[in-house]
Write an enzyme that holds these catalytic residues in place. Structure first.
Site, mmCIF file in Angstrom:
data_model
loop_
_atom_site.group_PDB
_atom_site.id
_atom_site.type_symbol
_atom_site.label_atom_id
_atom_site.label_comp_id
_atom_site.label_asym_id
_atom_site.label_seq_id
_atom_site.Cartn_x
_atom_site.Cartn_y
_atom_site.Cartn_z
ATOM 1 C CB ILE A 86 -1.091 0.291 1.585
ATOM 2 C CG1 ILE A 86 -0.381 -0.324 2.875
ATOM 3 C CG2 ILE A 86 -2.045 -1.194 1.426
ATOM 4 C CD1 ILE A 86 -1.417 0.318 3.638
ATOM 5 C CB SER A 98 -3.047 10.107 -5.607
ATOM 6 O OG SER A 98 -2.295 8.705 -3.916
ATOM 7 C CG ASP A 150 0.341 8.434 -2.078
ATOM 8 O OD1 ASP A 150 1.573 7.772 -2.143
ATOM 9 O OD2 ASP A 150 0.430 9.109 -3.347
ATOM 10 C CG ASP A 190 -0.260 13.485 -6.368
ATOM 11 O OD1 ASP A 190 -1.088 12.005 -7.205
ATOM 12 O OD2 ASP A 190 0.259 13.056 -6.317
#
Length: 586
Positions: free
Chosen positions: A59, A121, A61, A185
């Site tokens: 894993i 993200s 962000d 992001d």
């Protein structure tokens, strides 16, 4: 990090060398031969007990945290096929209390042309109608980073199990001179007084990091502003976060979070400042500034007291990256999540079958004096406290230490306060040290005798102290007779394993220690994590460690003092921590 230009160049080279050793994995270097090798076995010896992590695999962000219909939602970057970065999708978990978590089906995964090579993200925005929207970075067939939107299939489902991606995606393309390989992001969007939505996307031009600003009337068509909200010469800005915080002078409730929806109230708008946090792709650190935001001009200006560069203030001075905050309407607070990567090797991660955790969720607010943000573990964490031990009024002389016994410290919460009666023996502080706390900690570690300190904890320690992780303070005297407090997490002796990355992490603590001659320390210990909060959350440091002997019942906790001045433990409360439900499938 340094003050002189020449020294800064040397440090830059050192950072690149450091990246080659360990940080490249955080920068998403691809291991094609490994990324789809599913873990056949999960080694639980060093897995955390109460920090967030899935049952296995990689894993990174935290993504799109939000509160919806009584449930906290956390999405996160996840490789469902292996323990290294790759095959990235948005895994999805829900909780009623931020402590016990249930794993659901993936929320967002590659399924369309505009994200067929990855779903990176992003953030969640709850519209005024109550509809939650996810905005995320997709990787298209040309390897371009594009911004996409997704909506829930069923708004009556509090679990938000299914999401659909409109065909009009991508909603934002890397046009107008944007670097298509450095454009990612998106932030939570906010609604301005002019009727336009706004959001930021991280990017760069050469060595200038950018928070690129976009506006929209309908959340579908987005137009790039003529100027970024803000920029600085720090390299690529990842995972930007922009949000309001209450000012103590304007509100008795300054520790509460502020929802951007409240800013339509002029009185509320006058009582807030804004935080811009960015994650630096070059150094793998984050920094933030606090300042003023002009809605009319869409300009953000940091207060002069906040360094607007990689010497700036950080949420956490340790292993903490790609953080994402959200407003919790249930308890009127702002909560921040952060990713803590592994510091061991890729072969270690494959052997373990897992890599990466999330830091404990933290409440975040602006300090009463407006000089920095303060963080503290969410109050719900106390529900995990079990067996308790207490130590009071214990004096530790130079070179002495004692063990905290009567409980298992390998999975614990330790909250304590130190008193220092005599500050006259504090060492002189060189102003050149101010920009490089880590180098100072490395030079003057926990085993180097001082005047006032080092004093603190040896966590995850073996009985013979050959393995131990030090968390400590050291007090210096500045030229103006004030005092400077250094806080360190030093894992250099944390493991017999020689191949792991063991940097010292450090930050200065903004506290007037001469006023009451006390300082507090809270440390969350969790098998391979030492997460510390100095001076009630003014300085935070998270460290990943991998002991070989100090595991399970063989992990010990000591309090030590290697300074000339006596130190008193005025109070120490320590609790064993229960293991919550952690991402078992529903």
């Amino acid at each position: 990090m340094a003050t002189a230009r020449a020294r800064a160049a040397l440090v830059f080279v050192a950072l690149l060398q450091m990246a080659a050793v360990v940080v490249v994995r955080a920068s998403h270097v691809v291991y094609p031969e490994l990324q789809s090798l599913e873990a056949k076995h999960v080694d639980g010896k060093l897995r955390t007990g109460y920090h967030f992590q899935p049952p296995k695999h990689w894993i990174n962000d935290p993504n799109g945290p939000m509160y919806y219909k009584g449930l906290y939602h956390l999405f996160y970057q996840y490789n469902p096929k292996g323990a290294v970065w790759g095959n990235i999708e948005w895994a999805h978990s829900v909780s009623t209390d931020l402590i016990d978590w249930t794993a659901l089906e993936p929320g967002i995964y590659p399924s369309k042309t505009f994200d067929e090579k990855g779903c990176w993200s992003g953030s969640a925005t709850v519209l005024p109608s109550g509809v939650p929207v996810i905005m995320y970075t997709g990787i298209d067939p040309d390897e371009r980073q594009v911004q996409n939107v997704a909506y829930p299939v069923n708004l009556s489902d509090p679990y938000l199990r299914e999401w659909y991606k409109p065909d009009y995606n991508p909603i934002i393309n890397p046009d107008g001179g944007i670097n298509a390989s450095a454009f990612r992001d998106p932030t939570t969007a906010w609604y301005g007084p002019d009727g336009h939505w706004r959001l930021l996307v991280g990017s760069k031009v050469n060595m200038k990091g950018l928070a690129v600003l976009y506006r929209s009337r309908d959340f579908k068509k987005w137009v790039k502003a003529h100027h970024p909200l803000h920029s600085a010469h720090t390299g690529m800005w990842e995972c930007p976060d922009f949000f309001p915080v209450a000012v103590a002078g304007g509100s008795r409730h300054y520790r509460r979070g502020v929802d951007t929806a409240e800013l339509h109230d002029a009185a509320v708008a006058e009582e807030v400042k804004y935080v811009l946090k960015v994650s630096l792709d070059l150094t793998r650190y984050e920094y933030y500034t606090v300042g003023w935001y002009d809605h009319a001009t869409d300009r953000y200006v940091p207060d002069a007291a906040f360094p607007d560069n990689d010497y700036g203030l950080r949420y956490d001075y340790g292993d903490f990256y790609a953080s994402k905050s959200f407003y919790d309407p249930a308890k009127r607070r702002r909560i921040v999540w952060g990713w803590a990567n592994e510091s061991d090797t890729v072969p270690d991660d494959r052997r373990k079958g897992w890599a990466g955790i999330q830091a404990i969720p933290r409440k975040l607010w602006l300090s009463a004096d407006g000089k920095q943000l303060v963080q503290w573990p969410v109050e719900e964490l106390k529900a995990l406290r079990a067996k308790h031990v207490n130590v009071t009024d214990k004096v530790i002389k130079k070179g002495n230490y004692f063990e905290v016994t009567g409980f298992k410290s390998v999975q614990s919460d330790v909250d304590m306060a130190f008193a220092i009666k005599d500050l006259s023996k504090a060492e002189e502080f060189d102003p050149a040290w101010r920009t490089d706390a880590e180098a100072l900690c490395k030079k003057l570690g926990s085993d180097v005798d001082g005047g006032v300190g080092p004093f603190g904890l040896w966590a995850l320690a073996s009985g013979d102290l050959k393995e131990r992780t030090a968390v400590f303070f050291r007090v210096f005297k500045a030229n103006d007779s004030s005092h400077v407090v250094l806080m360190c997490n030093d894992p250099t002796r944390s493991s017999y394993e020689s191949k792991i990355y063991r940097p010292t992490f450090a930050g200065f603590v903004d506290v007037d220690i001469a006023k009451n001659k006390q300082i507090a320390l809270r440390t969350l210990i969790d098998h391979s994590v030492v997460e510390s909060f100095g001076a009630r959350g003014k300085t935070c440091i998270l460290t990943r460690v991998y002991p070989r002997k100090a595991v399970g019942d063989d992990a010990h906790l000591f309090v030590f003092n290697n300074g000339e001045s006596d130190v008193k433990v005025t109070n120490l409360d320590a609790w064993e921590m229960k293991t919550p439900k952690m991402n078992a499938e529903e």
